[in-house]
Enzyme design. Structure first.
Site, PDB file in Angstrom:
ATOM      1  N   SER A 124       0.809  -1.214   0.000  1.00  0.00           N
ATOM      2  CA  SER A 124       0.000   0.000   0.000  1.00  0.00           C
ATOM      3  C   SER A 124       0.845   1.267   0.000  1.00  0.00           C
ATOM      4  O   SER A 124       0.307   2.351  -0.161  1.00  0.00           O
ATOM      5  CB  SER A 124      -0.928  -0.003   1.212  1.00  0.00           C
ATOM      6  OG  SER A 124      -0.206  -0.333   2.357  1.00  0.00           O
ATOM      7  N   HIS A 158      -2.299  -2.826  -6.470  1.00  0.00           N
ATOM      8  CA  HIS A 158      -2.805  -2.491  -5.138  1.00  0.00           C
ATOM      9  C   HIS A 158      -4.318  -2.637  -5.094  1.00  0.00           C
ATOM     10  O   HIS A 158      -5.044  -1.818  -5.663  1.00  0.00           O
ATOM     11  CB  HIS A 158      -2.360  -1.049  -4.814  1.00  0.00           C
ATOM     12  CG  HIS A 158      -2.766  -0.552  -3.469  1.00  0.00           C
ATOM     13  ND1 HIS A 158      -2.937   0.789  -3.187  1.00  0.00           N
ATOM     14  CD2 HIS A 158      -3.032  -1.210  -2.314  1.00  0.00           C
ATOM     15  CE1 HIS A 158      -3.280   0.926  -1.931  1.00  0.00           C
ATOM     16  NE2 HIS A 158      -3.345  -0.265  -1.379  1.00  0.00           N
ATOM     17  N   GLU A 170      -5.181  -0.200  -8.014  1.00  0.00           N
ATOM     18  CA  GLU A 170      -4.229   0.849  -8.378  1.00  0.00           C
ATOM     19  C   GLU A 170      -3.018   0.148  -8.993  1.00  0.00           C
ATOM     20  O   GLU A 170      -2.454  -0.777  -8.396  1.00  0.00           O
ATOM     21  CB  GLU A 170      -3.844   1.606  -7.094  1.00  0.00           C
ATOM     22  CG  GLU A 170      -3.196   2.931  -7.305  1.00  0.00           C
ATOM     23  CD  GLU A 170      -3.053   3.695  -5.978  1.00  0.00           C
ATOM     24  OE1 GLU A 170      -2.856   3.071  -4.912  1.00  0.00           O
ATOM     25  OE2 GLU A 170      -3.124   4.943  -6.014  1.00  0.00           O
ATOM     26  N   ASN A 208      -3.122   6.294  -0.986  1.00  0.00           N
ATOM     27  CA  ASN A 208      -2.784   6.534   0.419  1.00  0.00           C
ATOM     28  C   ASN A 208      -2.106   7.875   0.662  1.00  0.00           C
ATOM     29  O   ASN A 208      -2.140   8.385   1.781  1.00  0.00           O
ATOM     30  CB  ASN A 208      -1.955   5.373   0.965  1.00  0.00           C
ATOM     31  CG  ASN A 208      -2.858   4.201   1.289  1.00  0.00           C
ATOM     32  OD1 ASN A 208      -3.947   4.384   1.839  1.00  0.00           O
ATOM     33  ND2 ASN A 208      -2.433   2.999   0.928  1.00  0.00           N
TER      34      ASN A 208
HETATM   35  N1  3HC Z   1     -15.261  -9.302   2.574  1.00  0.00           N
HETATM   36  C1  3HC Z   1     -16.143  -9.513   1.593  1.00  0.00           C
HETATM   37  N2  3HC Z   1     -17.316  -8.881   1.493  1.00  0.00           N
HETATM   38  C2  3HC Z   1     -17.611  -8.005   2.464  1.00  0.00           C
HETATM   39  C3  3HC Z   1     -16.767  -7.724   3.537  1.00  0.00           C
HETATM   40  C4  3HC Z   1     -15.526  -8.434   3.571  1.00  0.00           C
HETATM   41  N3  3HC Z   1     -14.622  -8.224   4.536  1.00  0.00           N
HETATM   42  N4  3HC Z   1     -17.342  -6.803   4.336  1.00  0.00           N
HETATM   43  C5  3HC Z   1     -18.537  -6.511   3.781  1.00  0.00           C
HETATM   44  N5  3HC Z   1     -18.687  -7.227   2.648  1.00  0.00           N
HETATM   45  C6  3HC Z   1     -19.832  -7.206   1.744  1.00  0.00           C
HETATM   46  C7  3HC Z   1     -21.056  -7.708   2.465  1.00  0.00           C
HETATM   47  O1  3HC Z   1     -21.106  -9.121   2.474  1.00  0.00           O
HETATM   48  C8  3HC Z   1     -22.167  -7.093   1.643  1.00  0.00           C
HETATM   49  O2  3HC Z   1     -22.314  -7.831   0.448  1.00  0.00           O
HETATM   50  P1  3HC Z   1     -23.770  -8.088  -0.142  1.00  0.00           P
HETATM   51  O3  3HC Z   1     -24.288  -6.757  -0.555  1.00  0.00           O
HETATM   52  O4  3HC Z   1     -23.489  -8.996  -1.265  1.00  0.00           O
HETATM   53  O5  3HC Z   1     -24.553  -8.704   0.941  1.00  0.00           O
HETATM   54  C9  3HC Z   1     -21.570  -5.734   1.246  1.00  0.00           C
HETATM   55  O6  3HC Z   1     -20.143  -5.869   1.399  1.00  0.00           O
HETATM   56  C10 3HC Z   1     -22.073  -4.635   2.151  1.00  0.00           C
HETATM   57  O7  3HC Z   1     -21.791  -5.031   3.492  1.00  0.00           O
HETATM   58  P2  3HC Z   1     -22.704  -4.687   4.745  1.00  0.00           P
HETATM   59  O8  3HC Z   1     -24.121  -4.531   4.293  1.00  0.00           O
HETATM   60  O9  3HC Z   1     -22.408  -5.664   5.819  1.00  0.00           O
HETATM   61  O10 3HC Z   1     -22.105  -3.345   5.292  1.00  0.00           O
HETATM   62  P3  3HC Z   1     -21.934  -1.950   4.627  1.00  0.00           P
HETATM   63  O11 3HC Z   1     -23.030  -1.608   3.684  1.00  0.00           O
HETATM   64  O12 3HC Z   1     -21.643  -1.090   5.774  1.00  0.00           O
HETATM   65  O13 3HC Z   1     -20.605  -2.100   3.741  1.00  0.00           O
HETATM   66  C11 3HC Z   1     -18.292  -1.902   3.448  1.00  0.00           C
HETATM   67  C12 3HC Z   1     -19.402  -2.540   4.263  1.00  0.00           C
HETATM   68  C13 3HC Z   1     -18.330  -2.447   2.010  1.00  0.00           C
HETATM   69  C14 3HC Z   1     -16.983  -2.325   4.088  1.00  0.00           C
HETATM   70  C15 3HC Z   1     -18.502  -0.352   3.413  1.00  0.00           C
HETATM   71  O14 3HC Z   1     -18.647   0.120   4.718  1.00  0.00           O
HETATM   72  C16 3HC Z   1     -17.373   0.380   2.750  1.00  0.00           C
HETATM   73  O15 3HC Z   1     -17.302   0.480   1.531  1.00  0.00           O
HETATM   74  N6  3HC Z   1     -16.454   0.940   3.574  1.00  0.00           N
HETATM   75  C17 3HC Z   1     -15.290   1.667   3.073  1.00  0.00           C
HETATM   76  C18 3HC Z   1     -14.252   0.661   2.672  1.00  0.00           C
HETATM   77  C19 3HC Z   1     -13.032   1.323   2.143  1.00  0.00           C
HETATM   78  O16 3HC Z   1     -12.897   2.547   2.038  1.00  0.00           O
HETATM   79  N7  3HC Z   1     -12.067   0.490   1.794  1.00  0.00           N
HETATM   80  C20 3HC Z   1     -10.766   0.971   1.348  1.00  0.00           C
HETATM   81  C21 3HC Z   1      -9.846   0.967   2.507  1.00  0.00           C
HETATM   82  S1  3HC Z   1      -8.280   1.631   2.065  1.00  0.00           S
HETATM   83  C22 3HC Z   1      -7.450   0.329   1.421  1.00  0.00           C
HETATM   84  O17 3HC Z   1      -7.899  -0.793   1.359  1.00  0.00           O
HETATM   85  C23 3HC Z   1      -6.067   0.630   0.915  1.00  0.00           C
HETATM   86  C24 3HC Z   1      -5.035   0.162   1.872  1.00  0.00           C
HETATM   87  O18 3HC Z   1      -3.811   0.353   1.212  1.00  0.00           O
HETATM   88  C25 3HC Z   1      -5.021   0.880   3.188  1.00  0.00           C
END
Ligand code: 3HC
Length: 302
Positions: A124, A158, A170, A208
């Site tokens: 990342s 990424h 990315e 990031n």
């Molecule tokens: N693995 C797989 N699927 C997942 C999951 C996981 N860990 N967590 C949630 N999901 C799926 C759920 O199963 C659900 O799928 P469905 O619609 O098929 O049933 C869908 O995501 C929505 O989940 P929920 O209804 O339980 O919950 P939310 O609507 O709150 O969504 C979320 C959860 C998708 C995690 C949402 O909150 C989100 O998009 N959050 C922001 C995530 C984000 O910004 N990620 C980037 C982080 S930065 C990064 O990764 C870079 C690194 O370098 C730091």
């Protein structure tokens, strides 16, 4: 005309959240056989049971035929050593963020995996150019044909957490990455159902370098008492339609990961705007690492 990725077999190193997600989308969407390896057998079995859960959920929601789920699952095989990946066309590394560890792993890839395979890292924030530098055999000139062929196959790929849900990959070019490696990596990410955004190899890349100062500022707001945790997060959930506020997102990413990326940004740029907040450092010192440890800015019943 779209470019063929030519990946007939993929290796994934690291069966944590990211590696497992990459194995899942590769087997399900790109329909590529995957060899998954982690030095921890416990991590491998956790990863495989997550994949089984994700496939079962897709079947229960009617998005996937049971036979397609079975085929996807059958494409994922666990292996107990990197040697077993010798014939893959691409390997994606998704292990702990540590430059020395990644350089050692890429040196091992270079020695054990066929010479035309793409060597990708899911890092990342660590420099892809520094990782690529590790694969040049001792005594070989980096600028000569052999050196260029060795390091030209290293690339940053990424993915974002949760990998099955987030639509972006990315694509980061090291100084040494060849155009063929970039084209095929892009085609592969697209076959996994992702959209691709490219970034130069700068600390934190685009994602990031922009996200971490935002998270850090949110932590500083909390530290200074500008607003409560809930109001900071609510501001972004309801005011800007972010799915999570910055403090919840920091917990989700892992506070140790956020701190590591911020330290990489600060070290790599010497720019004070990237200096991690004292509160973040103290929370990591206390092992309050976010969702994965049960406590971060919020508490979790894992
Ligand atoms: N693995 C797989 N699927 C997942 C999951 C996981 N860990 N967590 C949630 N999901 C799926 C759920 O199963 C659900 O799928 P469905 O619609 O098929 O049933 C869908 O995501 C929505 O989940 P929920 O209804 O339980 O919950 P939310 O609507 O709150 O969504 C979320 C959860 C998708 C995690 C949402 O909150 C989100 O998009 N959050 C922001 C995530 C984000 O910004 N990620 C980037 C982080 S930065 C990064 O990764 C870079 C690194 O370098 C730091």
């Amino acid at each position: 005309m779209s470019i063929a990725h030519g990946i007939k077999r993929l290796g994934v190193l690291g069966a944590g959240q990211m590696g497992t997600g990459i194995a899942f989308v590769s087997a399900l969407h790109a329909k590529v056989p995957v060899l998954l390896h982690d030095k921890s057998a416990h991590q491998v079995s956790k990863g495989i049971s997550l994949i089984d859960k994700l496939l079962a959920k897709d079947v229960s929601k009617g998005r996937l035929q049971p036979s397609d789920a079975e085929e996807a699952r059958a494409r994922i095989q666990t292996v107990d050593a990197i040697e077993a990946m010798r014939d893959v066309d691409m390997v994606v590394e998704a292990v702990t963020e540590n430059l020395d560890l990644k350089r050692a792993i890429f040196r091992e890839f270079a020695a054990k995996i066929r010479p035309d395979a793409i060597l990708a890292t899911n890092t990342s924030s660590i420099s892809i150019t520094k990782i690529a530098g590790a694969v040049i055999p001792e005594g070989v000139s980096a600028a000569g044909e052999e050196g260029k062929a060795a390091s030209g196959r290293v690339v940053g790929l990424h993915f974002f957490n949760p990998v099955p849900v987030m639509k972006l990959v990315e694509l980061i070019s090291a100084v040494q990455t060849s155009q063929d490696t970039l084209d095929r990596s892009r085609a592969f990410a697209e076959a996994c159902g992702k959209e691709v955004a490219t970034s130069q190899d700068v600390p934190g890349f685009v994602s990031n370098a922009l996200l971490m100062p935002f998270i850090n500022e949110a932590i500083m707001c909390l530290e200074k008492g500008v607003a409560t945790r809930d109001d900071i997060d609510k501001t972004f959930r309801l005011g800007m339609a972010h799915p999570m506020g910055p403090l919840q997102l920091a917990d989700f990413i892992g506070l140790d990961t956020c701190l590591f990326i911020q330290q990489t940004l600060y070290k790599g740029t010497s720019d004070s705007k990237y200096r991690p907040s004292v509160l973040l450092e103290r929370m990591v010192d206390a092992q309050y690492l976010g969702k994965k440890s049960g406590r971060g800015f919020y508490e979790y019943n894992n």
